[in-house]
Design an enzyme around this catalytic site. Structure first.
Site, PDB file in Angstrom:
ATOM      1  N   HIS A  64      -2.058 -24.347  16.460  1.00 31.91           N
ATOM      2  CA  HIS A  64      -0.828 -24.056  17.208  1.00 31.91           C
ATOM      3  C   HIS A  64      -1.017 -23.083  18.359  1.00 31.91           C
ATOM      4  O   HIS A  64      -0.033 -22.683  18.975  1.00 31.91           O
ATOM      5  CB  HIS A  64       0.236 -23.466  16.286  1.00 31.91           C
ATOM      6  CG  HIS A  64       0.753 -24.414  15.258  1.00 31.91           C
ATOM      7  ND1 HIS A  64       1.864 -25.190  15.457  1.00 31.91           N
ATOM      8  CD2 HIS A  64       0.307 -24.715  14.022  1.00 31.91           C
ATOM      9  CE1 HIS A  64       2.091 -25.921  14.374  1.00 31.91           C
ATOM     10  NE2 HIS A  64       1.150 -25.653  13.485  1.00 31.91           N
ATOM     11  N   LYS A  95      13.181 -16.561  22.896  1.00 32.77           N
ATOM     12  CA  LYS A  95      11.882 -16.824  22.266  1.00 32.77           C
ATOM     13  C   LYS A  95      11.259 -15.484  21.930  1.00 32.77           C
ATOM     14  O   LYS A  95      11.797 -14.446  22.308  1.00 32.77           O
ATOM     15  CB  LYS A  95      10.966 -17.607  23.218  1.00 32.77           C
ATOM     16  CG  LYS A  95      10.864 -16.998  24.631  1.00 32.77           C
ATOM     17  CD  LYS A  95       9.983 -17.822  25.556  1.00 32.77           C
ATOM     18  CE  LYS A  95      10.658 -19.046  26.123  1.00 32.77           C
ATOM     19  NZ  LYS A  95      10.086 -20.301  25.666  1.00 32.77           N
ATOM     20  N   ARG A  96      10.122 -15.490  21.229  1.00 28.60           N
ATOM     21  CA  ARG A  96       9.443 -14.222  20.975  1.00 28.60           C
ATOM     22  C   ARG A  96       9.091 -13.530  22.287  1.00 28.60           C
ATOM     23  O   ARG A  96       8.862 -14.180  23.308  1.00 28.60           O
ATOM     24  CB  ARG A  96       8.174 -14.461  20.155  1.00 28.60           C
ATOM     25  CG  ARG A  96       8.420 -14.762  18.705  1.00 28.60           C
ATOM     26  CD  ARG A  96       9.189 -13.654  18.011  1.00 28.60           C
ATOM     27  NE  ARG A  96       8.419 -12.436  17.868  1.00 28.60           N
ATOM     28  CZ  ARG A  96       7.690 -12.128  16.806  1.00 28.60           C
ATOM     29  NH1 ARG A  96       7.640 -12.949  15.765  1.00 28.60           N
ATOM     30  NH2 ARG A  96       7.013 -10.995  16.750  1.00 28.60           N
ATOM     31  N   LYS A 128       4.515 -15.354  27.693  1.00 26.37           N
ATOM     32  CA  LYS A 128       5.770 -16.095  27.884  1.00 26.37           C
ATOM     33  C   LYS A 128       6.519 -15.619  29.128  1.00 26.37           C
ATOM     34  O   LYS A 128       7.470 -16.245  29.575  1.00 26.37           O
ATOM     35  CB  LYS A 128       6.649 -15.975  26.640  1.00 26.37           C
ATOM     36  CG  LYS A 128       6.036 -16.641  25.399  1.00 26.37           C
ATOM     37  CD  LYS A 128       6.931 -16.478  24.188  1.00 26.37           C
ATOM     38  CE  LYS A 128       6.293 -16.952  22.892  1.00 26.37           C
ATOM     39  NZ  LYS A 128       6.353 -18.410  22.712  1.00 26.37           N
ATOM     40  N   THR A 172       9.116 -25.310  21.515  1.00 27.00           N
ATOM     41  CA  THR A 172      10.067 -26.241  20.898  1.00 27.00           C
ATOM     42  C   THR A 172      11.483 -25.873  21.304  1.00 27.00           C
ATOM     43  O   THR A 172      12.381 -26.706  21.255  1.00 27.00           O
ATOM     44  CB  THR A 172       9.945 -26.216  19.361  1.00 27.00           C
ATOM     45  OG1 THR A 172       9.866 -24.858  18.928  1.00 27.00           O
ATOM     46  CG2 THR A 172       8.707 -26.960  18.905  1.00 27.00           C
ATOM     47  N   LYS A 206      15.113 -28.052  22.209  1.00 25.36           N
ATOM     48  CA  LYS A 206      16.468 -27.773  21.700  1.00 25.36           C
ATOM     49  C   LYS A 206      17.450 -27.618  22.858  1.00 25.36           C
ATOM     50  O   LYS A 206      18.590 -28.077  22.796  1.00 25.36           O
ATOM     51  CB  LYS A 206      16.457 -26.508  20.827  1.00 25.36           C
ATOM     52  CG  LYS A 206      15.638 -26.672  19.547  1.00 25.36           C
ATOM     53  CD  LYS A 206      15.243 -25.341  18.903  1.00 25.36           C
ATOM     54  CE  LYS A 206      14.068 -25.542  17.961  1.00 25.36           C
ATOM     55  NZ  LYS A 206      13.360 -24.294  17.619  1.00 25.36           N
TER      56      LYS A 206
HETATM   57  C1  26W Z   1      -2.620 -14.332  12.676  1.00 23.82           C
HETATM   58  C2  26W Z   1      -1.506 -14.018  13.594  1.00 23.82           C
HETATM   59  C3  26W Z   1      -0.806 -15.256  14.052  1.00 23.82           C
HETATM   60  C4  26W Z   1       0.499 -15.490  13.665  1.00 23.82           C
HETATM   61  C5  26W Z   1       1.155 -16.637  14.073  1.00 23.82           C
HETATM   62  C6  26W Z   1      -1.453 -16.181  14.846  1.00 23.82           C
HETATM   63  C7  26W Z   1      -0.801 -17.311  15.252  1.00 23.82           C
HETATM   64  C8  26W Z   1       0.489 -17.553  14.857  1.00 23.82           C
HETATM   65  C9  26W Z   1       1.200 -18.822  15.256  1.00 23.82           C
HETATM   66  C10 26W Z   1       0.263 -19.980  15.210  1.00 23.82           C
HETATM   67  C11 26W Z   1       1.824 -18.669  16.591  1.00 23.82           C
HETATM   68  C12 26W Z   1       2.841 -19.735  16.856  1.00 23.82           C
HETATM   69  O1  26W Z   1       3.929 -19.721  16.308  1.00 23.82           O
HETATM   70  N1  26W Z   1       2.515 -20.688  17.737  1.00 23.82           N
HETATM   71  C13 26W Z   1       3.532 -21.552  18.283  1.00 23.82           C
HETATM   72  O2  26W Z   1       3.572 -22.763  17.549  1.00 23.82           O
HETATM   73  C14 26W Z   1       4.648 -23.571  18.003  1.00 23.82           C
HETATM   74  C15 26W Z   1       4.740 -24.767  17.089  1.00 23.82           C
HETATM   75  O3  26W Z   1       3.653 -25.607  17.276  1.00 23.82           O
HETATM   76  C16 26W Z   1       4.430 -23.959  19.449  1.00 23.82           C
HETATM   77  O4  26W Z   1       5.540 -24.693  19.884  1.00 23.82           O
HETATM   78  C17 26W Z   1       4.284 -22.713  20.311  1.00 23.82           C
HETATM   79  O5  26W Z   1       3.951 -23.073  21.630  1.00 23.82           O
HETATM   80  C18 26W Z   1       3.212 -21.813  19.744  1.00 23.82           C
HETATM   81  O6  26W Z   1       3.184 -20.581  20.431  1.00 23.82           O
END
Ligand code: 26W
Length: 809
Positions: free
Chosen positions: A355, A543-544, A549, A651, A655
């Site tokens: 992701h 968003k975050r 971003k 995503t 929406k």
């Molecule tokens: C280990 C720390 C950590 C925590 C969360 C690393 C990575 C993450 C996630 C993978 C980050 C995340 O939420 N990525 C998002 O995933 C969405 C669903 O596929 C995408 O639409 C977003 O672009 C992406 O940032």
């Protein structure tokens, strides 16, 4: 059962008494919510049992979606919707003088996720159930979900999210299904003439207790399961034997250290920190989940050789990737299967989604920490790595660079993404550009070795929650125009294309949007005590909070517009309301400063009589799923302005589109596919491409200083970050300024500034042509069907899981 109003009313009143021991006039909104929820849960339980029986009888392949996060939000409204009970429920409650919306608002969000990845998991559960795919979630029942955000004096303050305080009506505790998970200790090898046996000794045992939540499909009698594990001490009462030995403190310590495992959701998004407790969480739920899958499988099947035919295990990013060595452990140590066969079963069962490509998000665990916590799992990973490197050596003899770049254990760390690709049958990215970047750059060598494993699955969102539930009026209007077929086949939304030029349909769509804006405006008035203009552009970025971003780019545009308005009070422009919602990771300093900056700017602009009502800035506190459901329907403009190449998919963009907002965005993530669907006339794109960004990273040549020197408007806005313009301590925003000016602007904010403001100007012009804007808006809705998670899930089921749809009577 509840098809008519009277039966519904009676059942509700009865439940009310049974659950709360109160009559109606004494009951609070929460009491009524609990009663209604309990009633719906009971109603669902028969379907739940039936679904499971059907899966068993069909011997259908089961999908298990492993994820550290499930960002469900509230369940009452979506459960009623999927069960087809919303109208009868609303009418029955109306008769009793109860407002269903009020009961829905009494439910706490299940905020068991950070953002995109967690919400995607929740959308996928909804789609799997609604499509009749036997697919279940597996995760952690966090005692505290994602923190609650308060804004105090413009700053973010975090409060614990005590979402379980008053009970959770949807979950069912299943103590009889508990399993044991083992940490620490040592491994003893016992060799006999036949084989070596590995015995894990002196470990710390933790009890994993499952809580099951029904996942209700839309109008199809299917009820799947979300199983969330809670950590408990193996002996629930204090260990009095140790007490009498004076080890009381040790016993207490043990209990608390065990319970800590499922206590909190880590609030970091896209940022890896090597915390032992996080690794414990990962192994905890993965081990519990795999044990429970194997146990269920065993009941029905003899040999585990058939596991890949009957079970697909999907890991949501690398967080659950220990599923690979854990399944190996069970097959080898507990089932006595040989390595090669175990490896074939494991790699045939597990698939993985990536992701993010942000380097700082990549999980890599220090070898020593890992080996200490999970000695047997470490041994298995070590062996996987040895064999993997040997295989590479055979195929690419002498190519050390290639092999060391791919090793699973290197530089004293275990690289989880490498383990994921080596140990699974499929790896996918979440939008076309993202998958291409994985293949060409981040995982280039893996792609060379395993081209067949790589595939793309562009994300989607459930149109049931994000359109039908969040925006019922728009859903009704659509159905009136094109019939209800789009609900089951969201691609049929393209039927709307012929209405986008229809003046009467446009007017109705405009009416819906305005009423949704009024609802949001009402909330803003109640909570923040000021009015926003319903005829202004509702320009939204939710968003975050993250540098990539680029909320800062949005801020710079607002500052520039403000400056222009002060220079020319007659500036010809549509009024705008800039709306933000974002949580910053508690330890992410710059993200938190950005929140302060937005709030400070809002304060200045909203109180400046010179700009009057022409621009307003609102920061909505505590952005979460339930708030999002109010925001998307009210949005005119969707801000998707990440640095090209950085946002895997996004995503939120989908929406917004589904609710008729128009995107202003970079050619990044799924924006590209949205652009291709709607065509250049229905979206505002701008800025550097991913390729151009890459070139800058590779070859240099980017100078934010030059951009600053050559653009007086940019200079004016940037200088005001540090020249005392803002009524804050002198260096409050210095780190933001420095990141842009001193550290050469890693995310090319200045590089995209001119293109962004130009695109905003076009957007402003388009908005003022009402007919044109409505046409664009309707076209966006019409093309949004592709971005339903139903489409995504059908692709996963067909290409990756080999799972079939099944009807339940
Ligand atoms: C280990 C720390 C950590 C925590 C969360 C690393 C990575 C993450 C996630 C993978 C980050 C995340 O939420 N990525 C998002 O995933 C969405 C669903 O596929 C995408 O639409 C977003 O672009 C992406 O940032």
């Amino acid at each position: 059962m509840f098809r008519d109003k009277e039966t519904f009313k009676n059942a509700f009143l009865e439940k009310m008494q049974a659950v709360c021991g109160k009559c109606l006039d004494e009951a609070t909104a929460f009491d009524k919510y609990m009663a209604l929820g309990g009633m719906i849960r009971d109603y669902t339980s028969r379907k739940w049992v039936k679904t499971n029986a059907r899966y068993l009888e069909e011997d259908a392949k089961q999908v298990y979606y492993f994820s550290l996060e499930f960002l469900l939000g509230r369940l009452l409204g979506s459960n009623l919707l999927n069960l087809g009970l919303t109208p009868v429920c609303r009418e029955a409650l109306d008769d009793l003088g109860i407002d269903l919306n009020e009961l829905e608002d009494a439910e706490a969000d299940a905020g068991l996720g950070n953002g995109g990845l967690g919400r995607l998991a929740a959308c996928f559960l909804d789609s799997m159930a609604s499509l009749g795919i036997p697919g279940h979630g597996c995760g952690i029942r966090y005692r505290y979900g994602f923190f609650e955000q308060r804004i105090v004096d413009g700053y973010q303050v975090e409060l614990p999210d005590n979402w379980l305080r008053d009970g959770n009506v949807w979950e069912l505790r299943k103590p009889d299904k508990a399993v044991e998970v083992r940490f620490y200790g040592a491994v003893r090898e016992e060799s006999s003439s036949e084989r070596t046996v590995f015995v894990h000794e002196n470990y710390q045992a933790v009890l994993a207790v499952p809580y099951d939540t029904p996942v209700i499909g839309y109008g199809n009698n299917t009820v799947n399961t979300l199983r969330l594990w809670s950590a408990e001490a193996v002996q629930t009462d204090f260990d009095f034997s140790s007490f009498s030995h004076g080890d009381y403190l040790q016993a207490v310590e043990y209990k608390y250290s065990v319970e800590a495992i499922s206590q909190i959701l880590y609030p970091d998004d896209n940022h890896y920190k090597g915390r032992e407790l996080r690794l414990k969480q990962q192994y905890f739920f993965v081990s519990a989940g795999i044990q429970s899958i194997v146990r269920t499988f065993r009941k029905k099947n003899g040999s585990l050789k058939q596991l890949p035919e009957k079970v697909a295990i999907h890991v949501n990013d690398t967080h659950p990737v220990l599923a690979i060595p854990e399944l190996m452990r069970i097959l080898i140590d507990e089932e006595g299967i040989g390595w090669d066969e175990a490896w074939e079963i494991t790699t045939g069962t597990i698939s993985y989604t990536n992701h993010t490509i942000l380097a700082e998000a990549m999980e890599k665990w220090p070898k020593d920490l890992f080996r200490n916590l999970l000695p047997r799992i470490y041994m298995i990973i070590h062996e996987i790595n040895e064999r993997f490197c040997r295989e590479l050596w055979d195929r690419y003899p002498g190519d050390w660079d290639m092999i060391s770049s791919m090793a699973i254990i290197a530089d004293n760390h275990i690289k989880m993404a490498h383990l994921a690709v080596a140990g699974s049958c499929s790896i996918n990215g979440v939008a076309r550009i993202h998958t291409d970047i994985l293949k060409r750059q981040e995982m280039k060598n893996f792609y060379i070795v395993y081209p067949h494993k790589f595939n793309n699955k562009t994300n989607g969102v459930t149109h049931r929650r994000w359109l039908m539930k969040a925006n019922p009026e728009l859903a009704g209007l659509i159905t009136e125009a094109i019939g209800p077929g789009w609900i089951r086949e969201p691609a049929e939304l393209t039927g709307l294309l012929k209405y986008s030029a229809d003046p009467s349909f446009r007017e109705q769509a405009a009416g819906v949007k305005k009423r949704n804006k009024a609802v949001l405006a009402g909330m803003i008035r109640d909570k923040y005590s000021f009015d926003v203009d319903l005829d202004s552009i509702f320009d939204v970025q939710v968003k975050r909070l993250h540098a990539y971003k680029r909320q800062i780019l949005n801020v710079l545009h607002i500052m520039d517009l403000y400056n222009r308005l002060l220079e020319n009070p007659n500036l010809d422009m549509a009024p705008r309301t800039f709306i933000f919602g974002a949580k910053a990771a508690p330890s992410y300093y710059q993200a938190k400063t950005t929140i302060k900056l937005i709030n400070t700017l809002a304060h200045i602009i909203n109180n400046d009589r010179r700009v009057g009502d022409r621009i307003k800035v609102v920061f909505l506190e505590n952005y979460r799923v339930s708030l999002a459901e109010m925001i998307f329907p009210a949005a005119d403009v969707s801000e998707q302005i990440s640095t090209a190449g950085k946002e895997a998919s996004g995503t939120g963009n989908m929406k917004f589109m589904l609710n008729g907002a128009i995107t202003i965005g970079t050619m990044d993530g799924a924006n590209i596919e949205i652009y291709e669907k709607v065509g250049p006339e229905n979206i505002f794109t701008f800025g550097l491409t991913a390729e151009e960004v890459m070139d800058y990273y590779r070859s240099g040549g980017y100078s934010s200083r030059d951009l600053y020197e050559n653009d007086s408007r940019l200079r004016l806005t940037l200088d005001s970050l540090v020249n005392g313009f803002f009524p804050v301590p002198a260096d409050e925003f210095r780190n933001i300024y420095n990141s842009l000016m001193v550290h050469n602007d890693e995310f090319f904010v200045l590089g995209d500034f001119a293109a962004y403001t130009a695109a905003q100007l076009n957007l402003d012009r388009a908005f003022r042509d009402k007919a044109k804007w409505l046409e664009m808006s309707i076209n966006n809705i019409a093309y949004a069907g592709t971005f339903s998670s139903d489409r995504t899930i059908l692709e996963y089921a067909k290409d990756i899981w080999g799972a079939r749809q099944l009807s339940v009577e």
